[in-house]
Design a protein around this motif. Structure first.
Motif: not given
Length: 60
Positions: A20, A26, A24
């Motif tokens: 991760t 993601s 951001c």
């Protein structure tokens, strides 16, 4: 002909270089790029966040 050695280094990394992104958030994305925070701590970030502003890197 196929390129057999492309991406070979990823197999030796934990989770094959995925995780991760701390900037951001993601998930399941490759974290291959290193950026340093203002205090000198190194972070592994994704390709999108490698060119992010230093303020975003420091905030994470």
């Amino acid at each position: 002909m196929a390129k057999n050695k492309r991406g070979k280094a990823l197999w030796n990394m934990p989770s094959h270089g995925r995780g991760t992104c701390p900037v951001c958030r993601s998930t399941r994305i490759k974290l291959l790029y290193t950026r340093t925070k203002g205090n000198g701590t190194a972070l592994k970030v994704c390709k999108k966040c490698f060119n992010a502003a230093q303020e975003r890197i420091d905030a994470s």
